[in-house]
Scaffold this motif. Structure first.
Motif, PDB file in Angstrom:
ATOM      1  N   ARG A 194       0.914  -1.215  -0.030  1.00  0.00           N
ATOM      2  CA  ARG A 194      -0.190   0.079   0.057  1.00  0.00           C
ATOM      3  C   ARG A 194       0.859   1.431  -0.084  1.00  0.00           C
ATOM      4  NH1 ARG A 194      -5.090  -1.773   0.297  1.00  0.00           N
ATOM      5  NH2 ARG A 194      -5.742   0.331   0.894  1.00  0.00           N
ATOM      6  N   SER A 195       0.640   2.032   0.895  1.00  0.00           N
ATOM      7  CA  SER A 195       1.581   3.401   0.928  1.00  0.00           C
ATOM      8  C   SER A 195       2.799   3.360   1.517  1.00  0.00           C
ATOM      9  CB  SER A 195       0.733   4.691   1.969  1.00  0.00           C
ATOM     10  OG  SER A 195       0.582   3.938   3.016  1.00  0.00           O
ATOM     11  N   VAL A 242      -2.734  12.006   0.515  1.00  0.00           N
ATOM     12  CA  VAL A 242      -2.721  10.227   0.582  1.00  0.00           C
ATOM     13  C   VAL A 242      -1.573   9.848  -0.273  1.00  0.00           C
ATOM     14  CG1 VAL A 242      -5.168  10.210   1.501  1.00  0.00           C
ATOM     15  CG2 VAL A 242      -4.711  10.476  -1.189  1.00  0.00           C
TER      16      VAL A 242
HETATM   17  C1  LIG Z   1      -4.176  10.748  -7.568  1.00  0.00           C
HETATM   18  C2  LIG Z   1      -3.094   9.907  -7.031  1.00  0.00           C
HETATM   19  C3  LIG Z   1      -1.992   9.403  -7.785  1.00  0.00           C
HETATM   20  C4  LIG Z   1      -1.231   8.387  -7.344  1.00  0.00           C
HETATM   21  N1  LIG Z   1      -0.361   8.059  -8.257  1.00  0.00           N
HETATM   22  C5  LIG Z   1       0.999   7.134  -8.089  1.00  0.00           C
HETATM   23  C6  LIG Z   1       1.791   6.913  -8.742  1.00  0.00           C
HETATM   24  O1  LIG Z   1       1.935   7.450 -10.047  1.00  0.00           O
HETATM   25  N2  LIG Z   1       2.586   5.724  -8.447  1.00  0.00           N
HETATM   26  C7  LIG Z   1       2.522   5.175  -7.404  1.00  0.00           C
HETATM   27  O2  LIG Z   1       3.469   4.413  -6.794  1.00  0.00           O
HETATM   28  N3  LIG Z   1       1.729   5.483  -6.451  1.00  0.00           N
HETATM   29  C8  LIG Z   1       0.798   6.450  -6.724  1.00  0.00           C
HETATM   30  N4  LIG Z   1      -0.321   6.978  -5.845  1.00  0.00           N
HETATM   31  C9  LIG Z   1      -0.552   5.972  -4.661  1.00  0.00           C
HETATM   32  C10 LIG Z   1       0.072   6.769  -3.453  1.00  0.00           C
HETATM   33  O3  LIG Z   1       1.435   7.089  -3.652  1.00  0.00           O
HETATM   34  C11 LIG Z   1      -0.108   5.782  -2.322  1.00  0.00           C
HETATM   35  O4  LIG Z   1       0.512   4.615  -2.399  1.00  0.00           O
HETATM   36  C12 LIG Z   1      -1.592   5.626  -1.970  1.00  0.00           C
HETATM   37  O5  LIG Z   1      -2.376   6.651  -2.314  1.00  0.00           O
HETATM   38  C13 LIG Z   1      -1.972   5.121  -0.459  1.00  0.00           C
HETATM   39  O6  LIG Z   1      -3.322   4.812  -0.275  1.00  0.00           O
HETATM   40  P1  LIG Z   1      -3.605   3.500   0.439  1.00  0.00           P
HETATM   41  O7  LIG Z   1      -5.051   3.394   0.481  1.00  0.00           O
HETATM   42  O8  LIG Z   1      -2.946   2.334  -0.149  1.00  0.00           O
HETATM   43  O9  LIG Z   1      -2.970   3.782   1.685  1.00  0.00           O
HETATM   44  P2  LIG Z   1      -2.847   2.754   3.120  1.00  0.00           P
HETATM   45  O10 LIG Z   1      -1.503   2.363   3.081  1.00  0.00           O
HETATM   46  O11 LIG Z   1      -3.929   1.724   3.199  1.00  0.00           O
HETATM   47  O12 LIG Z   1      -2.885   4.068   4.191  1.00  0.00           O
HETATM   48  C14 LIG Z   1      -4.190   4.377   4.508  1.00  0.00           C
HETATM   49  C15 LIG Z   1      -3.958   5.722   5.741  1.00  0.00           C
HETATM   50  O13 LIG Z   1      -3.331   5.124   6.643  1.00  0.00           O
HETATM   51  C16 LIG Z   1      -2.103   5.665   6.880  1.00  0.00           C
HETATM   52  N5  LIG Z   1      -1.160   5.060   7.408  1.00  0.00           N
HETATM   53  C17 LIG Z   1      -0.701   3.631   6.857  1.00  0.00           C
HETATM   54  N6  LIG Z   1       0.463   3.204   7.416  1.00  0.00           N
HETATM   55  C18 LIG Z   1       0.758   4.010   8.272  1.00  0.00           C
HETATM   56  C19 LIG Z   1       1.498   4.280   9.379  1.00  0.00           C
HETATM   57  N7  LIG Z   1       2.432   3.120   9.618  1.00  0.00           N
HETATM   58  N8  LIG Z   1       1.674   5.241  10.318  1.00  0.00           N
HETATM   59  C20 LIG Z   1       0.775   6.089  10.034  1.00  0.00           C
HETATM   60  N9  LIG Z   1      -0.032   6.447   9.126  1.00  0.00           N
HETATM   61  C21 LIG Z   1      -0.075   5.196   8.419  1.00  0.00           C
HETATM   62  C22 LIG Z   1      -1.772   6.433   5.488  1.00  0.00           C
HETATM   63  O14 LIG Z   1      -1.026   7.545   5.864  1.00  0.00           O
HETATM   64  C23 LIG Z   1      -3.138   6.720   5.233  1.00  0.00           C
HETATM   65  O15 LIG Z   1      -3.645   7.983   5.577  1.00  0.00           O
HETATM   66  C24 LIG Z   1      -1.161   7.581  -6.197  1.00  0.00           C
HETATM   67  C25 LIG Z   1      -2.314   8.332  -5.163  1.00  0.00           C
HETATM   68  C26 LIG Z   1      -3.237   9.257  -5.800  1.00  0.00           C
HETATM   69  C27 LIG Z   1      -4.291   9.367  -4.833  1.00  0.00           C
END
Ligand SMILES: Cc1cc2nc3c(=O)[nH]c(=O)nc-3n(C[C@H](O)[C@H](O)[C@H](O)COP(=O)(O)OP(=O)(O)OC[C@H]3O[C@@H](n4cnc5c(N)ncnc54)[C@H](O)[C@@H]3O)c2cc1C
Length: 373
Positions: A117-118, A349
């Protein structure tokens, strides 16, 4: 400097007029990207020996800021392209740099994965040697310009190294790439930020960017500074434009029964002042980070971590205040402020998310490693 006049012409004649349609239809801003490529803007940071402009991060940040003031989606595609280009330049992928130099190549970052994920620093996708080739398998969760880019800078687990990450150049059109879905987001709707899968995608060992296992070091040295500063610059552009739009609305809208404009109402001016201060504060922080980076100042790494976290929250606040200051008029689509409000939500995000960056800053201040394995 690069050709500012040409950039402004492209923004005012192509990017800005298309921004509403791009948002409404969730359409990729192809006309704007093509115009920027043809004008050499996408090659701005490519070394001159490969046909590029040879400019540094400050010029790239300025372009992203100006484009973002007109269209957030176009700006984010450009920011991803510049960040991926930084890896290609750092790892000597000169053939692709030449293509970018000719205005014939758009690249992007494929880091985020369904599994981790992120936590972009911990890919779970794999690379394995098979004969002369390397085979990639992955579930990438978000790739900006997924259907439209010519290549991705792609992260995976290493082949053999005892490290976290190896980087690859993956050309779009490679057999085994899959696109399970379209992008239908709240904001940045023209980004084409889709999932991309790799099922047995074959690349060659020469497509490895840097050494096996060196991906994290390259990401920290090339991707992170570029992406954080450019993302923050996009937020500054958004804040500047939404603040200008708010001024225009407040000055141009009358309360006829009072024979006054909205600007003559004290609460509107207070809101506007808060927007301007937040915008200038963030702009100044980004500019200082750029100066620190370019002069190798000691505090540069910390400022780089700070800028996106600061800009993420400021952009969300400023766009929110614009909605309040312009009231019902902003709630409707014609002012374009609700588009900027939705766009402003994306930065928080995008990884490193605001949460992760605040953690990184705290870790940097207390001498802890930036991220756990
Ligand atoms: C418009 C857009 C364009 C994007 N383009 C790209 C791209 O070109 N290439 C690419 O690789 N990615 C891209 N992304 C993905 C982005 O970089 C993130 O990986 C993604 O948005 C994370 O979403 P998630 O639901 O998987 O987060 P999750 O990991 O599920 O996290 C959910 C929430 O929990 C928080 N969280 C998670 N773990 C922790 C922790 N250990 N401590 C504190 N807080 C935590 C996060 O900050 C977040 O707010 C894009 C995202 C968007 C929105």
């Amino acid at each position: 400097m690069y050709d500012q006049e040409l950039l402004q012409k492209i923004i005012s004649e192509t990017v800005a007029p298309d921004a509403g349609r791009v948002d409404h239809e969730g359409a990729f801003p192809r006309a704007g990207i093509d115009a920027l490529a043809a004008a050499g803007v996408l090659a701005l940071t490519v070394p001159t020996e490969f046909g590029g402009g040879g400019f540094g991060m400050a010029a790239a940040a300025d372009v992203v800021r100006q484009v973002s003031a007109a269209c957030g989606s176009t700006a984010m595609v450009v920011a991803m392209h510049f960040s991926a280009t930084a890896v290609l330049a750092a790892t000597g992928r000169n053939d692709v740099l030449r293509e970018i130099g000719r205005g014939q190549h758009l690249t992007s970052l494929a880091f985020s994965e369904t599994g981790s994920r992120s936590h972009f620093w911990a890919p779970v996708s794999t690379a394995r040697v098979d004969g002369e080739d390397v085979v990639l398998d992955a579930r990438k969760s978000w790739v900006t310009a997924a259907h439209e880019a010519d290549s991705y800078v792609w992260s995976s687990r290493p082949l053999q190294a005892d490290e976290q990450m190896t980087l690859w150049l993956v050309r779009t059109g490679s057999e085994g790439l899959g696109y399970p879905g379209q992008f239908d987001g709240l904001g940045l709707r023209g980004n084409d930020s889709c999932p991309v899968t790799a099922d047995g995608v074959r690349v060659t060992p020469a497509d490895m960017l840097g050494a096996d296992g060196a991906g994290m070091d390259i990401a920290l040295a090339a991707v992170l500074p570029s992406f954080l500063v450019l993302n923050a610059s996009a937020s500054v552009g958004l804040m500047q434009s939404v603040t200008r739009q708010t001024v225009a609305h407040l000055v141009g809208t009358r309360l006829e029964h009072l024979d006054q404009t909205l600007a003559q109402q004290l609460p509107a001016r207070v809101t506007l002042a808060t927007m301007q201060i937040q915008t200038d504060r963030t702009r100044t922080l980004v500019e200082d980070a750029l100066v620190a980076l370019e002069s190798g100042r000691e505090d540069a790494p910390l400022l780089v971590l700070e800028v996106k976290a600061a800009a993420d929250d400021s952009a969300a606040l400023v766009a929110d205040l614009a909605m309040a200051a312009c009231g019902g008029a902003a709630f409707r689509k014609e002012l374009g402020i609700e588009r900027r409000f939705r766009d402003s939500r994306a930065a928080r995000v995008m990884a490193p998310t605001t949460d992760a960056l605040l953690d990184f800053v705290g870790r940097a201040l207390t001498g802890l490693p930036l991220m756990d394995a």
